[in-house]
Design a protein around this motif. Structure first.
Motif, short mmCIF file in Angstrom:
data_model
loop_
_atom_site.label_atom_id
_atom_site.label_comp_id
_atom_site.label_asym_id
_atom_site.label_seq_id
_atom_site.Cartn_x
_atom_site.Cartn_y
_atom_site.Cartn_z
N LEU A 9 -12.19 2.74 -15.86
CA LEU A 9 -11.40 2.09 -14.82
C LEU A 9 -11.59 2.85 -13.51
O LEU A 9 -11.63 4.09 -13.50
CB LEU A 9 -9.92 2.08 -15.20
CG LEU A 9 -8.93 1.46 -14.21
CD1 LEU A 9 -9.16 -0.04 -14.10
CD2 LEU A 9 -7.50 1.75 -14.65
N LEU A 10 -11.71 2.12 -12.42
CA LEU A 10 -11.87 2.75 -11.11
C LEU A 10 -10.74 3.74 -10.83
O LEU A 10 -9.59 3.51 -11.18
CB LEU A 10 -11.86 1.68 -10.01
CG LEU A 10 -13.03 0.70 -9.99
CD1 LEU A 10 -12.80 -0.34 -8.89
CD2 LEU A 10 -14.35 1.41 -9.78
N ARG A 11 -11.08 4.82 -10.13
CA ARG A 11 -10.10 5.78 -9.64
C ARG A 11 -10.02 5.54 -8.13
O ARG A 11 -10.76 6.12 -7.34
CB ARG A 11 -10.50 7.20 -9.96
CG ARG A 11 -10.65 7.43 -11.47
CD ARG A 11 -10.96 8.87 -11.80
NE ARG A 11 -9.82 9.72 -11.44
CZ ARG A 11 -9.83 11.05 -11.53
NH1 ARG A 11 -10.93 11.66 -11.95
NH2 ARG A 11 -8.78 11.75 -11.19
N VAL A 12 -9.13 4.64 -7.75
CA VAL A 12 -9.14 4.03 -6.42
C VAL A 12 -8.64 4.99 -5.34
O VAL A 12 -7.63 5.68 -5.50
CB VAL A 12 -8.27 2.75 -6.44
CG1 VAL A 12 -8.10 2.19 -5.04
CG2 VAL A 12 -8.89 1.71 -7.37
N SER A 13 -9.36 5.00 -4.22
CA SER A 13 -8.91 5.73 -3.03
C SER A 13 -8.99 4.86 -1.78
O SER A 13 -8.80 5.34 -0.68
CB SER A 13 -9.76 6.99 -2.83
OG SER A 13 -11.09 6.63 -2.52
#
Length: 247
Positions: A9-13
């Motif tokens: 899963l993306l590690r969103v920033s």
């Protein structure tokens, strides 16, 4: 791929960093690209757009998370560029699915930031002379994709709308169907869009709250109110994957 997790899963920033599986993992990333089979990659969205990418020729898939910050930072075309540079993909072969997001009915930005969307295309902004113009994230994303060489017919999307029966409903307007940060504040959940490369035809899914399916169902059927463009692109994804030994 030994020892790797089967779901990433993306590690969103809200930036434009795109991680290619197998390379050093960044601390945060708003896109993932891979040709590994059997690994599901996923993008969250709670008003931002979860995007899915598939190249059935090179057998590569990708995901990205595009809110207003990521859109202006260029995460969408960065994902496409990584697919091209890392795996030899051609923009003309890449298929893109846009998941549900907030519509211009419910999303505004300050004049200065709205001006950046005006630079993408004037049709992305409504109420230009108001203190907080309305922003159409889907329109901006489509324009960027098409300008980057993605064929219009390879983009599965309908304009986000509110309470008027169109296919891609605004996440904020429909609390019975979608989570929304814009609506719910810090007590929000996420939709998840995911895709996997495997030996059988590609798995593509945009999943909102578990009890109400929307956009693309896990059994590869579209819900009844999907319009022709969704059906056309969906069929093309499956046909081209099968023609090219599926990924």
């Amino acid at each position: 791929m030994p020892g790797e997790e089967r779901v990433r899963l993306l590690r969103v920033s809200h930036g434009n960093t795109v991680w290619t599986l197998g390379k050093l993992e960044p601390e945060y990333y708003d896109g993932i690209v891979t040709n590994w089979k059997g690994v599901t990659i996923a993008a969250p969205g709670a008003d931002c757009i979860p995007l899915l990418f598939a190249d059935p020729v090179q057998k590569v898939c990708g995901v990205a998370h595009a809110g207003w910050k990521g859109t202006l930072a260029g995460v969408v075309m960065t994902t496409v560029s990584v697919m091209m540079t890392e795996f030899g993909c051609s923009a003309r072969d890449i298929l893109v699915v846009m998941g549900p997001c907030v519509g211009p009915c419910c999303f505004t930005l300050h004049q200065e930031t709205a001006g950046e969307f005006m630079k993408i295309d004037t049709s992305c902004v409504k109420g230009v002379n108001t203190p907080r113009p309305s922003i159409d994230l889907r329109c901006a994303t489509r324009v960027l994709l098409e300008c980057g060489g993605i064929l219009s017919e390879n983009i599965s999307d309908d304009c986000t709308s509110s309470k008027c029966g169109e296919v891609t409903l605004c996440t904020t307007c429909h609390p019975d169907m979608f989570f929304s940060y814009n609506r719910d504040g810090s007590n929000f959940g996420c939709q998840i869009g995911f895709i996997a490369a495997r030996d059988s035809p590609i798995t593509v899914n945009i999943r909102p709250r578990p009890h109400i399916p929307h956009v693309l169902a896990g059994d590869n059927r579209l819900i009844n109110n999907q319009q022709d463009n969704h059906k056309r692109v969906r069929s093309r994804i499956l046909e081209e994957l099968q023609d090219n030994d599926s990924i």
